[in-house]
Design a protein around this motif. Structure first.
Motif, mmCIF file in Angstrom:
data_model
loop_
_atom_site.group_PDB
_atom_site.id
_atom_site.type_symbol
_atom_site.label_atom_id
_atom_site.label_comp_id
_atom_site.label_asym_id
_atom_site.label_seq_id
_atom_site.Cartn_x
_atom_site.Cartn_y
_atom_site.Cartn_z
ATOM 1 N N PHE A 127 0.809 -1.210 0.000
ATOM 2 C CA PHE A 127 0.000 0.000 0.000
ATOM 3 C C PHE A 127 0.848 1.269 0.000
ATOM 4 O O PHE A 127 0.397 2.308 -0.506
ATOM 5 C CB PHE A 127 -0.993 -0.026 1.156
ATOM 6 C CG PHE A 127 -2.098 -1.007 0.934
ATOM 7 C CD1 PHE A 127 -3.063 -0.783 -0.035
ATOM 8 C CD2 PHE A 127 -2.163 -2.192 1.660
ATOM 9 C CE1 PHE A 127 -4.078 -1.693 -0.272
ATOM 10 C CE2 PHE A 127 -3.166 -3.113 1.442
ATOM 11 C CZ PHE A 127 -4.126 -2.854 0.467
ATOM 12 N N LEU A 128 2.049 1.198 0.515
ATOM 13 C CA LEU A 128 2.925 2.366 0.439
ATOM 14 C C LEU A 128 3.216 2.750 -1.007
ATOM 15 O O LEU A 128 3.275 3.940 -1.350
ATOM 16 C CB LEU A 128 4.243 2.095 1.167
ATOM 17 C CG LEU A 128 4.313 2.451 2.641
ATOM 18 C CD1 LEU A 128 5.675 2.077 3.195
ATOM 19 C CD2 LEU A 128 4.033 3.935 2.864
ATOM 20 N N GLY A 135 0.009 10.569 -2.817
ATOM 21 C CA GLY A 135 0.570 11.573 -1.928
ATOM 22 C C GLY A 135 -0.050 11.613 -0.552
ATOM 23 O O GLY A 135 0.225 12.530 0.236
ATOM 24 N N PHE A 136 -0.870 10.617 -0.222
ATOM 25 C CA PHE A 136 -1.521 10.577 1.095
ATOM 26 C C PHE A 136 -1.614 9.144 1.573
ATOM 27 O O PHE A 136 -1.893 8.226 0.797
ATOM 28 C CB PHE A 136 -2.932 11.169 1.036
ATOM 29 C CG PHE A 136 -3.654 11.096 2.356
ATOM 30 C CD1 PHE A 136 -3.541 12.113 3.278
ATOM 31 C CD2 PHE A 136 -4.429 9.980 2.678
ATOM 32 C CE1 PHE A 136 -4.186 12.032 4.512
ATOM 33 C CE2 PHE A 136 -5.081 9.884 3.907
ATOM 34 C CZ PHE A 136 -4.962 10.917 4.821
ATOM 35 N N GLY A 137 -1.429 8.953 2.875
ATOM 36 C CA GLY A 137 -1.636 7.638 3.451
ATOM 37 C C GLY A 137 -1.359 7.624 4.940
ATOM 38 O O GLY A 137 -0.608 8.461 5.458
ATOM 39 N N ARG A 138 -1.986 6.684 5.616
ATOM 40 C CA ARG A 138 -1.743 6.461 7.036
ATOM 41 C C ARG A 138 -1.606 4.957 7.247
ATOM 42 O O ARG A 138 -2.504 4.191 6.886
ATOM 43 C CB ARG A 138 -2.891 6.997 7.891
ATOM 44 C CG ARG A 138 -3.159 8.505 7.758
ATOM 45 C CD ARG A 138 -2.034 9.314 8.381
ATOM 46 N NE ARG A 138 -2.305 10.755 8.337
ATOM 47 C CZ ARG A 138 -1.918 11.558 7.347
ATOM 48 N NH1 ARG A 138 -1.272 11.060 6.292
ATOM 49 N NH2 ARG A 138 -2.173 12.856 7.395
ATOM 50 N N ILE A 139 -0.485 4.541 7.826
ATOM 51 C CA ILE A 139 -0.270 3.139 8.160
ATOM 52 C C ILE A 139 0.070 3.043 9.638
ATOM 53 O O ILE A 139 0.948 3.761 10.134
ATOM 54 C CB ILE A 139 0.848 2.519 7.312
ATOM 55 C CG1 ILE A 139 0.436 2.479 5.835
ATOM 56 C CG2 ILE A 139 1.185 1.104 7.811
ATOM 57 C CD1 ILE A 139 1.489 1.914 4.909
ATOM 58 N N VAL A 140 -0.643 2.171 10.332
ATOM 59 C CA VAL A 140 -0.392 1.947 11.758
ATOM 60 C C VAL A 140 -0.191 0.448 11.968
ATOM 61 O O VAL A 140 -1.115 -0.347 11.761
ATOM 62 C CB VAL A 140 -1.557 2.451 12.625
ATOM 63 C CG1 VAL A 140 -1.213 2.272 14.106
ATOM 64 C CG2 VAL A 140 -1.875 3.915 12.322
ATOM 65 N N ASN A 141 1.023 0.064 12.358
ATOM 66 C CA ASN A 141 1.338 -1.334 12.637
ATOM 67 C C ASN A 141 1.282 -1.585 14.135
ATOM 68 O O ASN A 141 1.766 -0.767 14.927
ATOM 69 C CB ASN A 141 2.714 -1.686 12.084
ATOM 70 C CG ASN A 141 2.724 -1.767 10.569
ATOM 71 O OD1 ASN A 141 1.675 -1.916 9.943
ATOM 72 N ND2 ASN A 141 3.895 -1.674 9.969
#
Length: 253
Positions: A127-128, A135-141
């Motif tokens: 997804f990165l 130009g937008f994204g939020r990833i929380v592991n």
């Protein structure tokens, strides 16, 4: 604070426990969902509950110990033709508690790393690449605060590895509108945490999702849920943006 209404979030481990709660929290704020369970059927409740809130929701399935299934799951998500803006990598496994920890088998490490480290990172990379184009994204592991317990060596090592690769990767995106962070829900009474854990799983909110709502272009932080307990989402976002330091590599996580 990011408005998630109309956006799409992918939530792993959403069939139950903290993953279910995190997915429902997002749906309550108007976020469309793609939810993961070991099979799509395991997610029937969260899909129904999300749709009842007026958002779109789809279920996908994959056993994270099988990377081929993870790859197929990602292809199935791509086939939906939607833009995934938010990834909450919640799914994980605690394989065993080894009282005789010197007898810990290699399989504990093999299974733990496949499910707790490799699968979420394959999802993160996938997804990165797409977020880089929008130009937008939020990833929380999802990490764990477990320390000093060789009885759970496979689990703790796999989570420590996830911390390391996530935070190193986050350094490449700090200052952009693609924010990568980790969260520690605490020891909660879930199927993974067990019935004797001290914390109600509801206490993990809003901490486990605050990384989806931050809007300060900072990556590489640990949003431990205990730091946000009892706060509104708005209060939690303000605290996350002002009080939680960015990992620089010179201090422990």
């Amino acid at each position: 604070m990011v408005d998630v209404k109309g956006r799409w979030a992918f939530v792993t481990g959403a069939a139950r426990g903290i993953g279910y709660r995190a997915a429902l929290f997002m749906a309550e704020r108007g976020c469309n969902l793609i939810v993961h369970g070991r099979t799509p059927e395991h997610c029937e409740k969260i899909v129904a509950d999300a749709k009842a809130l007026g958002v779109q929701a789809y279920a996908v399935g994959a056993e994270f110990s099988d990377i081929a299934q993870v790859e197929k799951m990602l292809a199935d998500i791509d086939a939906l033709g939607v833009t995934v803006d938010i990834v909450l990598n919640n799914a994980g496994i605690q394989v065993a508690y080894r009282t005789e920890y010197l007898d810990t088998p290699a399989k504990d490490y093999e299974d733990s790393f496949k499910i707790n480290t490799i699968a979420p990172m394959m999802i993160t990379y996938h997804f990165l690449a797409k977020m880089g184009k929008t130009g937008f994204g939020r990833i929380v592991n999802t990490t764990s605060g477990i320390r000093l317990e060789p009885e759970q060596a496979g689990y703790s090592a796999s989570k420590a590895a996830l911390d390391k690769v996530t935070m190193d990767l986050a350094s490449k995106y700090n200052g952009t509108d693609i924010c990568i962070n980790i969260t520690d829900p605490g020891w909660c009474r879930t199927d993974l945490g067990g019935p004797h854990a001290p914390n109600d799983p509801d206490s993990a909110l809003p901490g486990v999702v605050v990384g989806a709502f931050i809007d300060d272009k900072k990556s590489g932080r640990n949003f431990a849920a205990g730091n946000f307990y009892g706060m509104t989402l708005e209060e939690a976002v303000r605290k996350a943006e002002s009080d939680i330091p960015v990992y620089t590599g010179s201090i422990g996580l």
